[in-house]
Design an enzyme around this catalytic site. Structure first.
Site, PDB file in Angstrom:
ATOM      1  N   ASP A  67       0.807  -1.221   0.000  1.00 32.52           N
ATOM      2  CA  ASP A  67       0.000   0.000   0.000  1.00 32.52           C
ATOM      3  C   ASP A  67       0.843   1.275   0.000  1.00 32.52           C
ATOM      4  OD1 ASP A  67       0.960  -0.472   2.551  1.00 32.52           O
ATOM      5  OD2 ASP A  67      -1.008  -0.693   3.476  1.00 32.52           O
ATOM      6  N   ASP A 138      -7.525  -2.375  14.131  1.00 31.47           N
ATOM      7  CA  ASP A 138      -8.894  -2.674  13.705  1.00 31.47           C
ATOM      8  C   ASP A 138      -8.944  -3.932  12.829  1.00 31.47           C
ATOM      9  OD1 ASP A 138      -7.824  -1.821  11.312  1.00 31.47           O
ATOM     10  OD2 ASP A 138      -9.102  -0.064  11.085  1.00 31.47           O
ATOM     11  N   HIS A 140      -7.065  -4.581  10.159  1.00 33.79           N
ATOM     12  CA  HIS A 140      -6.772  -4.440   8.727  1.00 33.79           C
ATOM     13  C   HIS A 140      -5.466  -5.131   8.327  1.00 33.79           C
ATOM     14  CE1 HIS A 140      -4.704  -0.293   9.577  1.00 33.79           C
ATOM     15  NE2 HIS A 140      -3.776  -1.215   9.477  1.00 33.79           N
ATOM     16  N   GLU A 145      -9.562  -1.862   5.417  1.00 29.43           N
ATOM     17  CA  GLU A 145     -10.220  -1.505   6.666  1.00 29.43           C
ATOM     18  C   GLU A 145     -11.497  -2.341   6.855  1.00 29.43           C
ATOM     19  OE1 GLU A 145      -8.446   0.050   8.531  1.00 29.43           O
ATOM     20  OE2 GLU A 145      -7.932   2.108   7.979  1.00 29.43           O
TER      21      GLU A 145
HETATM   22  C1  F6R Z   1       1.267  -1.037   6.026  1.00 30.56           C
HETATM   23  C2  F6R Z   1       0.331  -2.102   6.345  1.00 30.56           C
HETATM   24  C3  F6R Z   1      -0.526  -2.007   7.569  1.00 30.56           C
HETATM   25  C4  F6R Z   1       0.295  -2.237   8.845  1.00 30.56           C
HETATM   26  C5  F6R Z   1      -0.594  -2.100  10.076  1.00 30.56           C
HETATM   27  C6  F6R Z   1       0.179  -2.304  11.359  1.00 30.56           C
HETATM   28  O1  F6R Z   1       1.947  -1.314   4.841  1.00 30.56           O
HETATM   29  O2  F6R Z   1       0.253  -3.046   5.627  1.00 30.56           O
HETATM   30  O3  F6R Z   1      -1.553  -2.939   7.475  1.00 30.56           O
HETATM   31  O4  F6R Z   1       0.846  -3.514   8.792  1.00 30.56           O
HETATM   32  O5  F6R Z   1      -1.185  -0.840  10.094  1.00 30.56           O
HETATM   33  O6  F6R Z   1       1.114  -1.285  11.527  1.00 30.56           O
HETATM   34  P1  F6R Z   1       2.178  -1.344  12.707  1.00 30.56           P
HETATM   35  O7  F6R Z   1       3.107  -2.437  12.375  1.00 30.56           O
HETATM   36  O8  F6R Z   1       2.843   0.006  12.655  1.00 30.56           O
HETATM   37  O9  F6R Z   1       1.425  -1.576  13.950  1.00 30.56           O
END
Ligand code: F6R
Length: 265
Positions: A67, A138, A140, A145
């Site tokens: 992403d 959440d 994701h 989301e």
């Molecule tokens: C970003 C992504 C997100 C993160 C998620 C957890 O490329 O894929 O799904 O993996 O937001 O983020 P952290 O590791 O910062 O808690």
């Protein structure tokens, strides 16, 4: 799904990096799906160490990031493109031509066509061999989301307030957090041949329990991983603390090692 519980963040990072190394050695041109965020940083650090100290080569590897924030230029310090170069790519011998990260500066009018192109590039390389995932509070994966279709493809996704708050820590002013992202879809992620998820810390314990031991639902997109044929989830003790079947997962991890030793003897 195999759930591997380790004592701490350092251990899960090393274990996850070892899986990447093994796959890379089996197939130097393998296609790696990448995530950003805090959690994979230890894994990337370990890959850098393997490159510098053990001579692990990434020269034929192809990467696709999950992403990117829509609206941020690749050189914006909070863009995922910038993150990947700072935290991994510039330290290893990857060919820049083999790096794919969604373009945050694509014009809104062109974005649908762009997302189709991104999907077609993944297909051109024969699909993703190993996808690395983190998990949002959440539930994701990527920026899929709650409510994202479980069959969704690469597209524009609006972030939830919770995700925007979580990610505000990287921006000087919380109002700078973009509202939109381009993300691979849940369906795109599910086509990866193998998936490796990493989660660490108490603040992930609830969502990990829901995603692994709850029902499959678009409200927690990570729960769909229960339907994938080859997933390993690496957790530290804190992230695993609310799992009901923790004892069994540890028993399985030991049994798998023993079985592997029998196969190799
Ligand atoms: C970003 C992504 C997100 C993160 C998620 C957890 O490329 O894929 O799904 O993996 O937001 O983020 P952290 O590791 O910062 O808690």
């Amino acid at each position: 799904m195999q759930v591997v519980i380790k004592a701490n963040y350092d251990e899960i990072s090393k274990e996850a990096a070892l899986t990447v190394k093994q796959r890379l050695m089996e197939k130097p041109s393998f296609v790696l799906g990448l995530a950003t965020g805090s959690t994979p940083l230890g894994l990337y650090k370990e890959l850098i160490r393997m490159h510098k100290e053990e001579g692990l080569s990434f020269s034929h590897m192809v990467t696709f990031n999950l992403d990117e924030y829509l609206g941020l230029a690749p050189d914006h310090p909070q863009s995922y493109n910038f993150f990947m170069w700072e935290n991994l790519f510039k330290h290893i011998n990857i060919n820049p031509r083999n790096v794919y990260i969604p373009d945050g500066k694509v014009k809104p009018v062109d974005v649908e066509e762009y997302c189709e192109w991104y999907e077609s590039r993944i297909k051109k390389f024969g699909g993703i061999d190993l996808q690395i995932l983190g998990i949002g509070r959440d539930g994701h994966i990527g920026f899929n989301e709650p409510g994202s279709s479980l069959g969704s493809r690469t597209r524009v996704k609006t972030l939830t307030e919770e995700t925007m708050q979580d990610n505000a820590r990287f921006f000087k002013d919380p109002s700078e957090v973009p509202t939109y992202s381009i993300t691979m879809g849940v369906g795109t992620v599910m086509e990866a041949k193998e998936i490796l998820m990493v989660a660490s810390g108490k603040n992930k314990a609830q969502v990990i329990a829901t995603a692994i031991e709850g029902g499959v639902t678009a409200q927690v997109t990570a729960s769909v991983l229960q339907l994938h044929k080859k997933v390993t989830v690496f957790l530290d003790e804190e992230a695993a603390s609310l799992l009901k079947r923790k004892k069994y997962y540890n028993f399985v991890a030991e049994a798998v090692k023993k079985f592997q030793a029998i196969k190799e003897s």
